[in-house]
Design an enzyme around this catalytic site. Structure first.
Site, PDB file in Angstrom:
ATOM      1  N   THR A  55       0.879  -1.247   0.174  1.00 35.69           N
ATOM      2  CA  THR A  55       0.089   0.064   0.098  1.00 35.69           C
ATOM      3  C   THR A  55       0.990   1.130   0.121  1.00 35.69           C
ATOM      4  O   THR A  55       0.413   2.275  -0.550  1.00 35.69           O
ATOM      5  CB  THR A  55      -1.075   0.025   1.125  1.00 35.69           C
ATOM      6  N   ASN A  56       2.243   1.256   0.582  1.00 28.35           N
ATOM      7  CA  ASN A  56       2.757   2.406   0.501  1.00 28.35           C
ATOM      8  C   ASN A  56       3.397   2.371  -0.942  1.00 28.35           C
ATOM      9  O   ASN A  56       3.488   3.717  -1.361  1.00 28.35           O
ATOM     10  CB  ASN A  56       4.053   2.209   1.603  1.00 28.35           C
ATOM     11  N   ARG A 107      23.214 -16.790   2.648  1.00 24.50           N
ATOM     12  CA  ARG A 107      22.752 -15.477   2.617  1.00 24.50           C
ATOM     13  C   ARG A 107      23.725 -14.562   1.925  1.00 24.50           C
ATOM     14  O   ARG A 107      23.298 -13.711   1.332  1.00 24.50           O
ATOM     15  CB  ARG A 107      23.014 -15.190   4.270  1.00 24.50           C
ATOM     16  N   GLU A 163      -3.473   7.842   7.874  1.00 26.74           N
ATOM     17  CA  GLU A 163      -3.118   8.968   8.573  1.00 26.74           C
ATOM     18  C   GLU A 163      -1.756   9.373   8.488  1.00 26.74           C
ATOM     19  O   GLU A 163      -1.566  10.451   8.321  1.00 26.74           O
ATOM     20  CB  GLU A 163      -3.678   9.229   9.998  1.00 26.74           C
ATOM     21  N   ALA A 164      -0.725   8.590   8.583  1.00 23.29           N
ATOM     22  CA  ALA A 164       0.520   8.781   8.411  1.00 23.29           C
ATOM     23  C   ALA A 164       1.487   8.113   7.478  1.00 23.29           C
ATOM     24  O   ALA A 164       1.975   9.112   6.624  1.00 23.29           O
ATOM     25  CB  ALA A 164       1.110   8.304   9.885  1.00 23.29           C
ATOM     26  N   GLU A 165       1.597   6.946   7.186  1.00 20.11           N
ATOM     27  CA  GLU A 165       2.406   6.287   6.264  1.00 20.11           C
ATOM     28  C   GLU A 165       2.165   6.999   4.977  1.00 20.11           C
ATOM     29  O   GLU A 165       2.981   7.320   4.174  1.00 20.11           O
ATOM     30  CB  GLU A 165       2.235   4.831   6.481  1.00 20.11           C
ATOM     31  N   HIS A 189       8.747   3.367   8.740  1.00 22.91           N
ATOM     32  CA  HIS A 189       8.363   2.398  10.169  1.00 22.91           C
ATOM     33  C   HIS A 189       7.109   2.900  10.517  1.00 22.91           C
ATOM     34  O   HIS A 189       7.008   4.043  11.033  1.00 22.91           O
ATOM     35  CB  HIS A 189       9.684   2.518  11.111  1.00 22.91           C
ATOM     36  N   ASN A 237      13.522   4.561   4.799  1.00 24.55           N
ATOM     37  CA  ASN A 237      12.544   3.427   5.330  1.00 24.55           C
ATOM     38  C   ASN A 237      11.456   4.183   5.923  1.00 24.55           C
ATOM     39  O   ASN A 237      11.380   5.048   6.545  1.00 24.55           O
ATOM     40  CB  ASN A 237      13.351   2.636   6.165  1.00 24.55           C
TER      41      ASN A 237
END
Ligand code: GAR
Length: 208
Positions: free
Chosen positions: A13-14, A66, A179-181, A110, A108
């Protein structure tokens, strides 16, 4: 033009907020070169496809160790030479070499007000569970540059969100996103693309 790579792991969604902002013109001078997911089934890859953006999967499952996964991830980024890497719900520990190579060029999002509810083990829904467990009344989201630590890099922007008594981790997560991200990630990108964001002595300064 700020050329970016967006790294994702899940719903995206971001990523969608960035795509929409670029299309609507509210994030001017930003071009999404490529979306990278560590998870083949991430819906974020479908969002990229629908927007006509190249989406690729670099999964640790496809590599014997890794080290080789890290090399593949680095290659997937380096191939397109981005100006900025955006971690939009990317739940992977970044290769140290990537962090070194892209110092102050990785951001990033968070889902809390750093330095609360961040660091190792705090990601996704776990953050909101911890917020409700502690009983804080205000939470929010933070956009920051990525350094070698977990959620320790210079903070670019934060936005607070009320915690409601009836919240579940899921309703709180949704409100923090809405509301924020989805507000501060596109906004931070627009500021970076405008050349307004600098890091001085480990702290972010935004040109007024
Ligand atoms: C977002 O809430 C983001 O803040 C969080 O993962 C979610 C991804 O959602 N990131 C972290 O927890 C990083 N530590 P999305 O895939 O719908 O954008």
């Amino acid at each position: 033009m700020l050329k970016i790579v967006v790294c994702v792991s899940g719903g995206g969604t971001n990523l969608q907020a960035i795509i929409d902002g670029v299309h609507a013109g509210s994030i001017p001078n930003v071009e999404i070169l490529r979306v990278i997911s560590n998870n083949r089934n991430a819906y974020a890859l479908e969002r990229a496809k629908q927007a006509g953006i190249e989406g690729i999967c670099v999964s640790p499952r496809d590599y014997p160790d890794r080290e080789q996964f890290n090399e593949a991830l680095l290659k997937a980024v380096d191939e397109v030479s981005p100006d900025l890497i955006v971690l939009a719900g990317f739940l992977v520990v970044l290769p140290p070499q990537l962090i070194k190579e892209y110092e102050n060029k990785i951001i990033n999002i968070h889902p809390s007000l750093i330095p609360s509810f961040c660091g190792k083990g705090y990601y996704g829904l776990k953050v909101h569970e911890a917020v409700l467990e502690r009983g804080v009344k205000v939470t929010g989201a933070t956009v920051h540059f990525v350094d070698e630590g977990t959620d320790t890099g210079p903070i670019i922007m934060q936005k607070a969100v009320q915690v409601l008594q009836r919240d579940t981790p899921e309703t709180l997560q949704q409100r923090v996103m809405e509301e924020a991200e989805w507000v501060i990630l596109p906004w931070s990108l627009a500021l970076i693309a405008a050349g307004a964001v600098t890091v001085v002595d480990g702290r972010v300064q935004i040109a007024e």
